[in-house]
Design a protein around this motif. Structure first.
Motif, PDB file in Angstrom:
ATOM      1  N   LYS A  77       0.898  -1.208  -0.250  1.00 38.68           N
ATOM      2  CA  LYS A  77      -0.010   0.113   0.019  1.00 38.68           C
ATOM      3  C   LYS A  77       0.839   1.425  -0.086  1.00 38.68           C
ATOM      4  N   LYS A  78       2.052   1.294   0.584  1.00 31.74           N
ATOM      5  CA  LYS A  78       2.828   2.331   0.631  1.00 31.74           C
ATOM      6  C   LYS A  78       3.454   2.784  -0.789  1.00 31.74           C
ATOM      7  N   GLN A  79       3.809   1.688  -1.588  1.00 36.48           N
ATOM      8  CA  GLN A  79       3.901   1.866  -2.991  1.00 36.48           C
ATOM      9  C   GLN A  79       3.164   2.438  -3.894  1.00 36.48           C
ATOM     10  N   GLN A  85      -6.315   5.426 -14.008  1.00 35.18           N
ATOM     11  CA  GLN A  85      -6.063   4.391 -15.108  1.00 35.18           C
ATOM     12  C   GLN A  85      -5.941   2.950 -14.432  1.00 35.18           C
ATOM     13  N   THR A  86      -5.443   2.679 -13.313  1.00 37.59           N
ATOM     14  CA  THR A  86      -5.026   1.436 -12.697  1.00 37.59           C
ATOM     15  C   THR A  86      -5.749   1.239 -11.512  1.00 37.59           C
ATOM     16  N   GLY A  87      -6.252   2.218 -10.759  1.00 38.89           N
ATOM     17  CA  GLY A  87      -6.955   2.232  -9.601  1.00 38.89           C
ATOM     18  C   GLY A  87      -6.370   2.094  -8.480  1.00 38.89           C
ATOM     19  N   GLY A  88      -4.851   2.284  -8.369  1.00 38.20           N
ATOM     20  CA  GLY A  88      -4.077   2.317  -7.350  1.00 38.20           C
ATOM     21  C   GLY A  88      -4.151   1.055  -6.689  1.00 38.20           C
ATOM     22  N   PHE A  89      -4.133   0.943  -5.446  1.00 40.29           N
ATOM     23  CA  PHE A  89      -4.120   0.088  -4.447  1.00 40.29           C
ATOM     24  C   PHE A  89      -5.210  -0.921  -4.849  1.00 40.29           C
ATOM     25  N   ARG A  90      -6.291  -0.476  -4.812  1.00 39.39           N
ATOM     26  CA  ARG A  90      -7.554  -1.084  -4.975  1.00 39.39           C
ATOM     27  C   ARG A  90      -7.521  -2.027  -6.451  1.00 39.39           C
ATOM     28  N   GLY A  91      -7.235  -1.245  -7.218  1.00 40.23           N
ATOM     29  CA  GLY A  91      -6.949  -1.752  -8.454  1.00 40.23           C
ATOM     30  C   GLY A  91      -6.034  -3.072  -8.583  1.00 40.23           C
ATOM     31  N   TRP A  92      -4.907  -2.750  -7.911  1.00 38.96           N
ATOM     32  CA  TRP A  92      -4.015  -3.879  -7.688  1.00 38.96           C
ATOM     33  C   TRP A  92      -4.643  -5.264  -6.812  1.00 38.96           C
ATOM     34  N   LEU A  93      -5.419  -4.734  -5.658  1.00 40.27           N
ATOM     35  CA  LEU A  93      -6.341  -5.833  -5.068  1.00 40.27           C
ATOM     36  C   LEU A  93      -7.066  -6.687  -6.165  1.00 40.27           C
ATOM     37  N   GLU A  94      -7.793  -5.870  -6.984  1.00 39.73           N
ATOM     38  CA  GLU A  94      -8.567  -6.725  -7.865  1.00 39.73           C
ATOM     39  C   GLU A  94      -7.727  -7.605  -8.755  1.00 39.73           C
ATOM     40  N   ARG A  95      -6.636  -7.059  -9.125  1.00 37.84           N
ATOM     41  CA  ARG A  95      -5.952  -7.893 -10.066  1.00 37.84           C
ATOM     42  C   ARG A  95      -5.293  -9.144  -9.370  1.00 37.84           C
TER      43      ARG A  95
END
Length: 192
Positions: A77-79, A85-95
């Protein structure tokens, strides 16, 4: 006198050896293969004890896995910065196919590790967290109540005195409530 090395009579292939290791790593595997229809009460007792022990150990493993996942999620989350476009942390969680609620539950475990570290299971850890949250809310509500009681003082002053207080406050560079607090504290300090 020299000692002869004994050679085992039965050799095990690597595939069989892997199966033995997998069975040892997953104690529930042999329990899945048992036909319980004809089992005696003593055999069923052994099955229940073994399954319960496996269940308890896996719950402890679940808590440790949750703590590890939470620490990793905090670091991840710190990164992130929010990116439309990507949704940040939440987008990463989805991925990575981790729900937001699960991720934040892991994060809550990791950020409250001293509270949950004494728990033996994930459910016990979650109960401890719920109790801690309730205690914190009660403490916060009590503090807010005390602070509100301390702030609610109504003074009925004449317009002339009110204007005088405003002028003094402006000269000191503070607001009226700060000035009143200072005046009251000075007065209290002068009292025996």
């Amino acid at each position: 006198m020299s000692k002869k090395l004994s050679v085992p009579e039965i050799r095990v292939t690597s595939a069989e050896q892997q199966g033995i290791f997998a069975q040892a790593a997953d104690p529930i595997t042999p329990l899945k293969e048992i036909d319980m229809n004809g089992a005696t009460l003593v055999e069923l007792e052994d099955i229940v004890k073994a399954a319960h022990q496996s269940f308890q150990s896996h719950l402890g493993d679940a808590l440790q896995a949750g703590l590890i996942a939470g620490k990793a999620l905090l670091m991840a989350k710190k990164q992130f910065t929010y990116d439309r476009q990507t949704g940040g942390f939440r987008g990463w969680l989805e991925r990575i196919e981790v729900s937001k609620s699960t991720a934040y539950r892991y994060i809550e475990l990791a950020t409250n590790e001293p509270i949950v570290s004494q728990a033996r299971t994930l459910s016990e850890a979650m109960e401890r967290l719920a109790q801690h949250r309730a205690e914190q809310r009660a403490l916060q509500a009590k503090e807010e109540k005390v602070e509100i009681k301390r702030r609610r003082v109504t003074l009925k002053l004449s317009d002339k005195r009110d204007q005088k207080l405003e002028k003094i406050a402006q000269n000191r560079g503070v607001d009226i409530s700060t000035l009143m607090k200072e005046i009251i504290e000075q007065w209290l300090a002068s009292q025996p």
